[in-house]
Enzyme design. Structure first.
Site, short mmCIF file in Angstrom:
data_model
loop_
_atom_site.label_atom_id
_atom_site.label_comp_id
_atom_site.label_asym_id
_atom_site.label_seq_id
_atom_site.Cartn_x
_atom_site.Cartn_y
_atom_site.Cartn_z
CE LYS A 483 58.91 44.08 46.89
NZ LYS A 483 57.86 44.40 47.86
CD GLU A 486 54.96 46.62 45.99
OE1 GLU A 486 54.48 47.56 46.66
OE2 GLU A 486 55.92 45.94 46.40
CG HIS A 502 40.24 23.98 53.57
ND1 HIS A 502 39.40 23.14 54.26
CD2 HIS A 502 41.48 23.45 53.69
CE1 HIS A 502 40.11 22.16 54.80
NE2 HIS A 502 41.38 22.32 54.46
#
Length: 606
Positions: A483, A486, A502
């Site tokens: 959201k 965009e 990681h």
């Protein structure tokens, strides 16, 4: 992707078509154009950019007058946005508007070039007009039939023939098109909002059907010219539902409509306090025979599917895989007759999802559509349908559609758990009671709006934003990140909180915004320990948590609390402040909230 409107009647059609296009701009806004029978000639006006450019151009030039015409709002596929590439396109005696993609356009273009056709645009659509003109011999329907044999790909077409005044012809293949039925006026449109101001009655045009419209009649034939009797349907919402009703943007209105939408979605599936999942062709016996579920969707709908996977596996203990629709059919999926394929799509026209559905049907696998639009292609082609009843959603970025998709999957999960005897009738009742209270909790969550506006003011100029969460909170992180990016064009990413160590923690710099969703009691301490890691590296931390969660103020710069609930139901509330965050941030950055750049509401091409 594109929006098509056509009108034939007694009134000057320009205003009607322009109004219809304004209601379809969520389908594309790279350009707009209109073609009108104007004193026995077809006049075309088109402009690059948003619809207002076209309106201003028409006002400054000679006014168009006519009672029959077609219009188009474009989401560019073939050819960059430009005046020249805008629709309508005309060749010889034929003018068309097109939604879709012609896959074999180069071969047809080469053939027509050898027949002395000259092409002015970069589009695949112009060749459709030229092909129709080449095939036309005083019989429009025959020309359309012959063209359909040669065209490969997807298309819905609105067509004017120069010597057929006051008639609109239309055909569809793999792209949506409806016929609006009025009094002494009729319409074509890509979607209902374009016509709702004028009529609530419409027909659904099926694959390969051709419509011939005059002001007094609608005739539909198949590709053998056999007349087809079409059922006239009635829209169950009014024009006010497609208006902003005092809100600044459709998106904000739709965020605040979520309590009612959720209540409406679940309300149809209860007989008193008893859950009665009203899905035709999906009996308890069929449900009990299932060994595995595949959820197939795109974008926001896929994130709803991820929540669905978590809930179904937790409650019903059935393995669930979530698949990206655009990848599903190309990976030779391992599916069997004991599986259920769940296709989720707001519009019911998403091309990749529709293709996945058709693959499942070819293999005789049971399919269930979770869709909003009644009578859409996915709804019609699936074995069973679970309608979400969100009402019209105009903003390109889905909000209430996401919420009701989750609600639908919660209903399915509870039903499956009960059928498989993983929960007792009493436990089923208690879960349903909690679910039915969710609209009230969403209503309360909306009260965070002012707090979220302040948050957006702080982060509106951020270069990067990161969202983290564990379990179902990770699913919501993905949707929150989508959201924000965009709408506001800020780079954002979502990570499973346990994955930070990681590699991704290397992205954290001084004052980098990290928004953590931590609503799962059994995972809360783990997520908090991840916050310690990013805080130690200078991150500015925002925590979304339950109202009764313990807070370590040394770890958080800002805390947004949502109403406490059972862990499995928290996504229905935790997404709300994150939707508001994306909305307010985009507004503060001057972005077009309802029509983000390069995006369209309904993705009807692959």
């Amino acid at each position: 992707m594109c929006g098509i409107v056509g009108y034939v009647g007694k009134s000057n059609c320009v205003e009607c078509i322009l109004d219809g296009l304004s209601r379809l701009e969520y389908r594309g806004y790279d350009s707009a154009g209109i073609a009108i029978f104007n004193e026995n000639n077809i006049s075309i006006m088109k402009k690059c950019g948003k619809l207002n450019n076209l309106k201003e151009y028409i006002e400054k030039n000679s006014p168009l007058n006519g009672t029959c015409g077609i219009g188009h709002t474009r989401w560019a596929t073939h050819g960059k946005p430009s005046d020249l590439n805008s629709h309508p396109h005309s060749q010889g005696r034929v003018t068309i508007v097109h939604n879709g993609i012609i896959e074999n356009y180069l071969q047809i273009k080469q053939f027509l070039a050898e027949k002395n056709y000259i092409f002015k645009t970069e589009t695949d659509s112009e060749i459709v007009a030229a092909l129709l003109d080449f095939l036309y011999d005083k019989d429009p329907v025959q020309a359309i039939i012959e063209a359909s044999k040669k065209l490969e790909g997807s298309y819905s077409l609105g067509i004017l023939f120069e010597d057929q005044p006051d008639k609109i012809y239309a055909i569809r293949k793999n792209s949506p098109l409806i016929i609006g039925v009025g009094k002494s006026e009729n319409f074509i449109a890509s979607d209902v909002p374009a016509i709702i101001k004028h009529t609530k009655k419409y027909m659904l045009l099926d694959q390969g059907e051709i419509a011939i419209l005059t002001k007094d009649s609608v005739k539909v034939v198949d590709l053998q010219k056999n007349k087809i009797q079409k059922k006239i349907q009635t829209v169950d919402w009014d024009v006010e539902s497609a208006e902003k009703n005092g809100f600044s943007h459709f998106m904000l209105k739709e965020i605040f409509e979520q309590p009612k939408a959720a209540k409406r979605c679940m309300g149809l599936h209860f007989d008193g306090d008893r859950l009665e999942l009203k899905i035709k062709n999906l009996s308890d016996k069929k449900l009990k025979s299932l060994k595995k579920i595949h959820i197939v969707a795109c974008g926001t709908a896929m994130h709803a599917g991820m929540v669905g996977k978590y809930i179904i596996e937790k409650l019903a203990k059935i393995p669930v895989e979530v698949e990206i629709a655009s990848e599903f059919r190309y990976k030779n999926p391992i599916i069997s007759k004991e599986d259920l394929i769940v296709i989720i799509s707001q519009s019911g026209e998403t091309a990749d999802s529709l293709a996945a559905l058709r693959l499942a049907r070819e293999k005789n696998i049971l399919t269930l559509a979770v869709v909003n639009v009644v009578g859409s292609s996915i709804a019609r082609e699936a074995d069973s349908v679970l309608y979400t009843h969100a009402g019209p959603e105009i903003s390109v970025a889905s909000t209430k559609a996401f919420t009701v998709q989750m609600v639908a999957l919660y209903l399915l999960a509870i039903k499956l758990a009960n059928v498989f005897e993983k929960i007792s009738d009493n436990e089923c009742y208690k879960l349903c009671e909690k679910l039915r209270d969710i609209p009230n909790k969403i209503e309360k969550t909306l009260e965070t709006d002012d707090q979220i506006l302040k948050l957006s003011n702080i982060f509106q100029n951020s270069k990067d934003v990161f969202f983290i969460g564990r379990g179902v909170d990770y699913c919501i992180s993905l949707e929150a990140s989508l959201k924000l990016k965009e709408l506001s064009y800020i780079h954002s990413e979502a990570y499973a909180a346990g994955e930070l160590k990681h590699g991704t923690i290397s992205l954290i710099e001084e004052n980098t915004p990290v928004i953590a969703i931590a609503t799962q009691d059994d995972l809360y301490a783990k997520t908090i320990s991840n916050l310690k890691e990013v805080k130690a590296r200078g991150a500015k931390v925002v925590l979304i948590c339950n109202e009764n969660s313990p807070i370590d103020k040394s770890l958080t710069d800002l805390v947004v609390k949502i109403p406490s609930n059972m862990d499995i139901f928290t996504p229905l509330c935790s997404i709300v402040p994150l939707q508001l965050f994306a909305y307010h941030t985009a507004v503060l950055r001057g972005c077009d909230v309802d029509r983000p750049r390069n995006l369209a509401k309904s993705v009807t091409v692959e």
